[in-house]
Design a protein around this motif. Structure first.
Motif: not given
Length: 274
Positions: A83-93
């Motif tokens: 598994x190789x990649x980037x996780x981007x966490x966003x606030x819902x707004x």
């Protein structure tokens, strides 16, 4: 399993929209199963490796790069190999502003980036795969999200933004009628606008936020989605302490919520993430 994880800080202009970046590279010769509990955020997975298998409300899926919208049910992930990649966490707004579409359309859904009709996102996996390192990859994500934010005309209502911040600050322990009264809106109007821009109604969002706080208190080192930690302010010694600190009626109430939002009991969750 072998794993390398590299955190990244989003561009300052994305503050309030993007919570964090996390680059990852994992490899396992045996299947890896993970429990992804309901969390008060949306997640972009930009993958340049094999697909991740998902088991959740949308059914069994194996998307490439995808967006996980707001969920009020658990999802199980599974992979073997790389598994190789980037996780981007966003606030819902932030997700609402960046995507320019109702988040209620994406609740409990995991569409692929190519299905979102957002060219800036759809082209990221290939560009990131060719970048020489994490710093360059994070810069490419910054550029794509800043361009998307500049192009989008969607912005949350001030009343919805205030109600969301109040729920977050209070760990979900605020009544919907209080939020409506403070905004000057009717409960029905608040429900409609809030669900459209957050993805969950205010009562369900409060439920998820309260659970997320309980999960952090129970297992501070666990994975509960990004957000402030208040573990130092509450002397938690047991599951009953967590229930009391988070405003649950009793231990049994907390257990029911963990089963619904994490798919396990608090004890099982603590074994996995504690």
């Amino acid at each position: 399993m072998d794993g390398e994880y590299t955190p990244g800080r989003p561009h300052p202009a994305l503050a309030g929209y993007v919570l964090r970046y996390l680059g990852y590279r994992e490899h396992s010769r045996t299947p890896v199963l993970r429990r992804q509990a309901a969390a008060a955020s949306c997640t972009l997975i930009i993958s340049f490796g094999p697909r991740l298998r998902l088991h959740g409300p949308a059914g069994p899926l194996a998307p490439a790069s995808f967006l996980a919208g707001m969920h009020d049910a658990p999802v199980r992930t599974e992979f073997v190999g790389l598994q190789h990649g980037v996780q981007v966490d966003l606030g819902p707004l932030g997700a609402y502003a960046l995507l320019g579409r109702p988040l209620s359309d994406l609740t409990n859904a995991t569409p692929q980036l190519t299905e979102l009709d957002v060219p800036e996102l759809a082209g990221l996996p290939g560009r990131l795969a060719e970048a020489p390192g994490w710093r360059e990859r994070f810069a490419l994500i910054d550029d794509a999200l800043l361009r998307r934010l500049d192009a989008s005309t969607a912005r949350p209502d001030p009343e919805v933004a205030w109600a969301w911040r109040r729920l977050v600050a209070d760990g979900g322990r605020v009544e919907v009628h209080e939020l409506a009264a403070a905004t000057g809106w009717s409960r029905r109007h608040l429900l409609t606008r809030f669900r459209r821009q957050v993805g969950l109604g205010p009562k369900t969002a409060a439920r998820v936020l309260r659970f997320q706080r309980a999960a952090r208190l129970l297992a501070p080192a666990g994975v509960h989605g990004p957000g402030p930690s208040d573990t130092a302010s509450v002397p938690v010694r047991s599951i009953a302490d967590v229930a009391a600190a988070c405003g649950y009626a009793d231990h049994a109430h907390l257990v029911r919520e963990f089963r619904a939002l994490a798919g396990c009991t608090p004890t099982e969750y603590l074994v996995e993430w504690g």
